[in-house]
Motif scaffolding. Sequence first.
Motif, PDB file in Angstrom:
ATOM      1  N   SER A  74       3.961   2.022  -0.350  1.00  0.00           N
ATOM      2  CA  SER A  74       2.529   1.846  -0.120  1.00  0.00           C
ATOM      3  C   SER A  74       2.238   0.383   0.226  1.00  0.00           C
ATOM      4  N   GLN A 110       0.467  10.904   1.887  1.00  0.00           N
ATOM      5  CA  GLN A 110       0.186  10.628   0.487  1.00  0.00           C
ATOM      6  C   GLN A 110       1.376  10.998  -0.398  1.00  0.00           C
ATOM      7  N   THR A 152      -8.269   9.497  -5.646  1.00  0.00           N
ATOM      8  CA  THR A 152      -6.993   9.383  -4.930  1.00  0.00           C
ATOM      9  C   THR A 152      -5.829   9.437  -5.903  1.00  0.00           C
ATOM     10  N   MET A 156      -2.432  11.848  -6.110  1.00  0.00           N
ATOM     11  CA  MET A 156      -1.089  11.261  -6.098  1.00  0.00           C
ATOM     12  C   MET A 156      -0.314  11.640  -7.361  1.00  0.00           C
TER      13      MET A 156
END
Length: 665
Positions: A74, A110, A152, A156
């Motif tokens: 990320s 993701q 989010t 995840m």
Amino acid sequence: MPKKSTRKVVPLLSKVERDRNKNQVLFIEKAKLLSPSGLEKVQWEDDEWIADHGRLTKDSSKKSGEVKIGFCFSPKLGGEPLPEVWSAIAKAMMVVRYHRANQSLSNQRQFVRSLGYVAKAATESRLSLEKITEGVLDSACRLISEHYKPSTAYNMHKAVAEFSAICDANGLCAKKFNYRYRKMRRPESSGGMSGMRLDDPKLNDYVSDKLVPEDVMRSVGELYQTVPSEHKYRHYILMLSLFAILGRRFSEIALLPNQEVGLSADGYSFLFYFPRKSSKGNRLTPKEKVFIPTSAVDLVNEIVSEAATISSGPRKVATYMQGACEPDFSFLAGYKEEDRLYKDDLNELGVNPQLLSGYAWLGKRGYTYPDRDKLNSKGVKSANPPRYTLVRYLKEYCRSQYEHRILEPIHTDETGKKYYFHDLMFVRYQGLSSGAYAHWLATYVSHAMFKRFVDSGMSELVEEYCQAESLSKFTSHQFRHTLNTLVDEGGLSDALQTEWFGRKNPVDTKAYQHTSREQKVLSIHQKLKEGGVGGIISKEIQKVPIDQQDAFIKARVKGVHDVGVGICIHSFSQNSCERHLQCSASCRDFAWLKDDAERIDEVKRQYAMTLVSQNAAFEAAKSGKGKYSSDWVEHNRKKLITLKEELDDLGIEDFDHISYLEGVK
């Protein structure tokens, strides 16, 4: 102990070896053989893969085109490529997910980002993939929570659980996890909960920000009535009307198949739709029926009929494109390839004359020429001669806007029938960057197109066609939240809400109910005083002096929970329920609304099934085989008394329970 994940993953490996490294190698090698559509040409070793066709390039939120997916950490972790082993596993898992499910590009990205957090935690603990522990997964999830917003992070965390499930199914790690992050919770913001006191004067004014603002609802109705059918934005007005009536997701409305309103065998009107968050054409998806509220059937018929009319022109172009694999050049019929086209000619053809300018597509490529021999209106040559282009160059321009990817199927139903974009209800001419429309090309409505209209075009329409001076911000998904809240307030059971909105998980339905718990409680308070509630509490309140009834109701009713055949008023904040799943067996916290017609079928079903169960209990008692038949009989007796009382309040007379059960099978 925390609740474990129940996610099921089908193993890729038919046989799991004791050697975990060998399993990893086999898993990667098998994944390489899958070769998903759109990724056939990628080099496995690359840190970034490019798909130029196939499912990953299809997204209702964007125009079809080339997409990229990087196997990197990320950006919050530096964005560097994943270590070799982790990169190979990430690629293999992504390919397997692509092959077996319908995840969108954003979901795949993701998943890879989430796996990167696991790789980061494992590297810091100096553990290889096969030796990672539950602590490594917990560390990854904690860091995700620090880096991302709750909504989010929640998704995840689910991706980390899926990663562990794939490892479990294929023997990639020494330990079997059955993992679910202990602190994974659906964000509070998804549930529309509030924390007001019941005597707070602001309580009646509480409106969740998940709901469509009132001025938007009013404007949609006005626009539907006032915007003319030939207006370039009429497509969007019809779509907004369906959002407000049907509460479907964006892709479910934008990609509705072209059809007329159907009528079921029992007389209910419906539309077919594909219940998916993002529709992908090369995956089999069963069509489902969305039944239309009775009061809105005539309106939906009008919308569907008008959509067919305004989409007829673009649909013809789309049908031609599908067969000829090129733009529709019928507007150039009668012209030869070398014929000249001047500004007036382009205007007459419906083509932007600015194309002849030096900075436009034709001008930049040297496809426009000055006509120095042409005389002006005074009969003399102009110092600034008009420019022209040739028909063949205009065709090249038209082809430059054309993309073969749009000809791929949008849906594939359970029979294998493919639906292309000319088979959709809403088809429109393709828009150009200049703001004009390319009538030689057709397309469907993407989320990006719709969002541009909502953000800018709709405000202009409101100013022109409505009495409102401004328009609140909103999204298409708020209509789904709003309609779900309205049917919940109207008394539709959670089970029926889940079914009607096309969800798989009943838990998700709760996240779309935005009447605050305080408002629900106050509503029951009022109905109790008016005698509109049945149950033990309605008998208790009759024994309370009138001047003490308000205090009694406030003390007894502090919560309202849907339990299928009625409501539960138990206060779970005080203590847990001692009679779990025995709601209708003479529980003093069980009640029902006497005008709740939506529950009639469920109450009749429960009553009929309990009668069958009671008869079975009697037979067991007679045969001597029923060890606990007396308890069974007593439990059923209490349920039958309560359910019969509820049926009486709902105005239902005695019925043949056997015939009823046979009729609902």
